[in-house]
Enzyme design. Structure first.
Site, mmCIF file in Angstrom:
data_model
loop_
_atom_site.group_PDB
_atom_site.id
_atom_site.type_symbol
_atom_site.label_atom_id
_atom_site.label_comp_id
_atom_site.label_asym_id
_atom_site.label_seq_id
_atom_site.Cartn_x
_atom_site.Cartn_y
_atom_site.Cartn_z
ATOM 1 N N LYS A 1 47.601 41.337 20.947
ATOM 2 C CA LYS A 1 47.885 42.608 19.743
ATOM 3 C C LYS A 1 48.100 42.397 18.398
ATOM 4 C CE LYS A 1 52.217 45.409 20.029
ATOM 5 N NZ LYS A 1 53.484 45.597 21.069
ATOM 6 N N GLY B 1 44.147 49.620 23.893
ATOM 7 C CA GLY B 1 44.614 50.769 24.173
ATOM 8 C C GLY B 1 45.297 50.567 22.536
ATOM 9 N N ASP C 1 62.595 48.733 24.575
ATOM 10 C CA ASP C 1 61.090 49.460 24.807
ATOM 11 C C ASP C 1 61.511 49.169 26.240
ATOM 12 O OD1 ASP C 1 59.686 51.129 24.893
ATOM 13 O OD2 ASP C 1 58.079 50.357 23.577
ATOM 14 N N GLY D 1 48.568 51.727 19.743
ATOM 15 C CA GLY D 1 50.122 52.423 19.523
ATOM 16 C C GLY D 1 50.138 52.616 18.760
ATOM 17 N N GLY D 2 52.151 53.086 18.094
ATOM 18 C CA GLY D 2 52.706 53.146 17.234
ATOM 19 C C GLY D 2 52.498 51.731 16.228
ATOM 20 N N VAL E 1 45.744 46.548 20.758
ATOM 21 C CA VAL E 1 45.808 45.631 21.379
ATOM 22 C C VAL E 1 44.426 45.264 22.082
ATOM 23 C CG1 VAL E 1 46.471 44.678 23.865
ATOM 24 C CG2 VAL E 1 47.583 45.976 22.716
#
Length: 681
Positions: free
Chosen positions: A40, A18, A136, A20-21, A25
């Site tokens: 990550k 995946g 988060d 993200g901002g 990962v």
């Protein structure tokens, strides 16, 4: 971006999981350990920023130190000289909580949602106790693991942006996802503390219940404005089948003022469990990928012909729901399902007359207080005999263990079952709460298959693997030490030790074991934990042996006098007295220090199955195969009042509530009965 087969920091990249901002990962394999990890890797611009690198180093150190079963462990991280910032974490091949909503667009089954939120609450409270904020919390950071031992569980990940709790810097630049961000993080009015995570957990809970975040808006500005000023939406508006009590749970979790929220994540989870008591008897159907089991309405409160019939005629109202959630600082283990429901009792009080006593008892002391016993409630639902009952330490819960292979958790104030029973997988002979109420021990079995299992009371799930009893022909008793570090298990064996002592932390046998012959049917720790009383032998050779728990050696003098096997043992609250009951039709009181009998309690017709002290030590309750429960005055050793005869089969277990206002009795007739006690003169 890393490619498949590329080597990075010693790891072989297999594929991207995946992006993200903050970075991406990858699924990667360690070349020497042959272990897959979730790797990550943060974006290059963060690695090039000295402040970001310093913050990452500080916060990753904190995250690496977090060790909790509901937190994804971090195996390795980048060093000061690495050009990139990265973390190697345990890989969970189960997706995240948001992916669970794909087949459930209107929200997960409520029990599943509460179970996942409870897991996350455990993780967050642990992190907060270590001084770490998550900042988060959202469904995407709640990974789902299918554990063959305990089933589905949630594991919290991505503490990479955590701050320490004493960091007073307010958040002018919000990194967390806006849909789950606490309103104080958008202002400079106050520092952010752990209650911001509680707000985010409430937003996550709302989405799991309804399929969408609480403030779905078309722009970031509108989302922020909603967090700051819009009223909290009702879960029942989107899902009318949900318990109405969940509206109050969400409203408290998402209070604009942190002071008005739950003060721990466990408080939120406890309140959600409480709200299940307000489930409607027949929720309207909705389109789902699989049919949900509809909880049956709680049975009316009834009594046998021995006492007048009593029914619960007070309906659950919105006012009751509000009252149940008014106290936001709920005890962590107080799983009150129904809140402030009461059961009106119209049965006549059975007056306790201490002048009535059986042969073998002395004259009553007329100045001594006696007890008035009021039949309160019968709890039904087991399909086979109830073998054991136990109140939780704070008295909010009552658990009954049955031969039907279940342990039912009852909510005491509402006099009803707190959800579906725990399926133990074995006939239950005994139940016991740990001193802090977090664990429940069940033990029993049949046909050579015997086991002891610890359960997480809040999650209603197994806590670790079963404790292996070894070769034995029965397990009839368990007892926690007062400090909760030991669990004693009494067994029937052919040869060798009949008492096992388990370390509740390591789940391993703890040091020297106790050789008590070939049968131990009753166990009890003294209130100070220095002694363990255990039955030993059968027939006229039956006795009670006192063991020094520190040295694991027996005291010099055994307690002898019973002519049949001792099947139940209880210490008085001050530890000065011991009560025993036996197959020889008697119960007995003993002076612990002198190791001498004080006198028998006679009157039962047949074996006396169970014995218990009241919390103040003034009374002893017994139950027997003659289907009766009897109350005794300790000072005079006389029976108080008439035998209680509501059960239709033998009484197997009696226990007092911690505050002494209730007595519970379990019976082979499959029911649990509550009796209300009061002092009279």
């Amino acid at each position: 971006m890393l490619r498949s087969g590329q080597n990075f920091a010693g790891y072989s990249i297999e594929r991207m999981l995946g992006v993200g901002g903050m970075g991406a990962v990858y699924l990667a394999r360690h070349p020497r350990m042959n272990r897959r990890v979730a790797l990550k890797v943060l974006n290059d611009d963060l690695a090039a920023d000295p402040k970001a690198r310093l913050a990452f180093d500080r916060e990753s150190i904190l995250a690496v130190e977090l060790d909790h079963p509901n937190i994804i462990p971090i195996y390795d991280r980048s060093g000061p000289q690495d050009p990139a910032l990265w973390l190697a974490m345990r890989h969970i091949n189960g997706g995240d909580a948001s992916s669970l909503l794909t087949p459930w667009p209107e929200g997960l089954p409520v029990e599943q949602a509460i179970r996942l939120i409870t897991d996350a609450a455990h993780a967050l409270d642990y992190a907060h106790s270590k001084g770490v904020l998550h900042r988060d919390v959202k469904p995407a950071n709640l990974l789902i693991e299918q554990d063959p031992r305990v089933g589905e569980r949630a594991m919290l990940t991505d503490f990479g942006i955590a701050r320490t709790l004493d960091d007073t810097t307010t958040n002018s630049g919000v990194v967390a996802s806006l849909a789950y961000t606490a309103p104080e993080r958008f202002t400079d009015q106050r520092p952010t503390d752990h209650r911001a995570d509680i707000y985010s957990l409430g937003c996550t809970f709302y989405q799991l219940l309804t399929g969408q975040p609480p403030f779905p808006r078309t722009s970031q500005a509108a989302v922020i404005a909603a967090h700051l000023g819009q009223p909290v939406p009702l879960t029942t508006t989107r899902r009318p089948d949900l318990p109405r009590g969940l509206d109050s749970v969400i409203a408290t979790s998402l209070a604009k003022d942190p002071e008005q929220r739950y003060q721990t994540c466990a408080d939120l989870a406890d309140a959600a469990h409480r709200a299940l008591g307000y489930r409607r008897a027949a929720p309207p159907p909705r389109a789902t990928p699989a049919a949900e089991a509809v909880e049956k309405p709680a049975p009316a409160t009834t009594f046998t012909a021995a006492t007048p019939e009593v029914t619960n005629s007070r309906p659950v109202t919105a006012e009751a729901t509000a009252a149940a959630t008014a106290d936001r600082r709920i005890s962590r283990r107080s799983l009150l399902i129904g809140g402030a429901i009461t059961v009106p009792v119209t049965a006549a009080v059975i007056t306790a007359a201490v002048t009535q006593f059986d042969s073998g008892g002395g004259t009553a002391n007329s100045a001594a207080p006696s007890a008035a016993v009021t039949p309160d409630t019968v709890l039904t639902g087991h399909t086979d005999g109830v073998r054991a009952v136990a109140f939780s330490p704070e008295g909010a819960l009552l658990v009954s263990g049955s031969l039907d292979q279940t342990a039912q958790v009852w909510e005491v104030s509402a006099r009803r079952a707190g959800g579906a029973p725990i399926s133990t997988g074995h006939p239950v002979q005994t139940v016991a709460f740990s001193p802090d109420g977090s664990l429940l021990a069940t033990a029993g079995g049949a046909k050579g298959e015997w086991t002891t299992q610890l359960w997480d009371v809040l999650a209603r799930q197994p806590d670790g693997q079963p404790l292996n009893p070894g070769s034995c022909t029965g397990i009839e008793t368990t007892a926690f030490s007062p400090d909760g570090t030991l669990l004693a298990v009494g067994r029937r064996v052919g040869n060798g030790s009949a008492i096992q002592l388990w370390n509740t932390r390591t789940r391993q046998l703890d040091g020297q074991q106790l050789d008590s012959g070939n049968a131990t049917a009753a166990l009890a720790f003294s209130p100070d934990g220095t002694l363990l009383a255990a039955s030993q032998g059968t027939g006229i050779d039956s006795k009670v042996r006192l063991w020094n728990t520190a040295t694991r050696q027996p005291l010099a003098t055994d307690l002898t006098g019973h002519l049949g096997e001792v099947v139940s043992i209880a210490f008085s609250p001050d530890g000065a007295l011991l009560a025993t009951s036996s197959l020889d039709t008697t119960a007995r009181l003993w002076d612990v220090r002198a190791r001498q009998p004080i006198g028998p309690l006679t009157g039962h017709v047949g074996a006396v199955s169970t014995v218990a002290f009241s919390p103040d030590g003034r009374w002893v309750a017994t139950g027997g195969v003659d289907k009766t429960v009897r109350l005794w005055d300790v000072a005079s050793r006389n029976r108080i009042g008439q035998p209680l005869t509501a059960h239709t089969d033998r009484v197997t277990s009696v226990r007092f509530s911690p505050d002494g206002t209730l007595m519970a009795s379990g019976s082979q007739d499959g029911t649990v009965r509550l009796w209300r006690l009061s002092t009279t003169r």
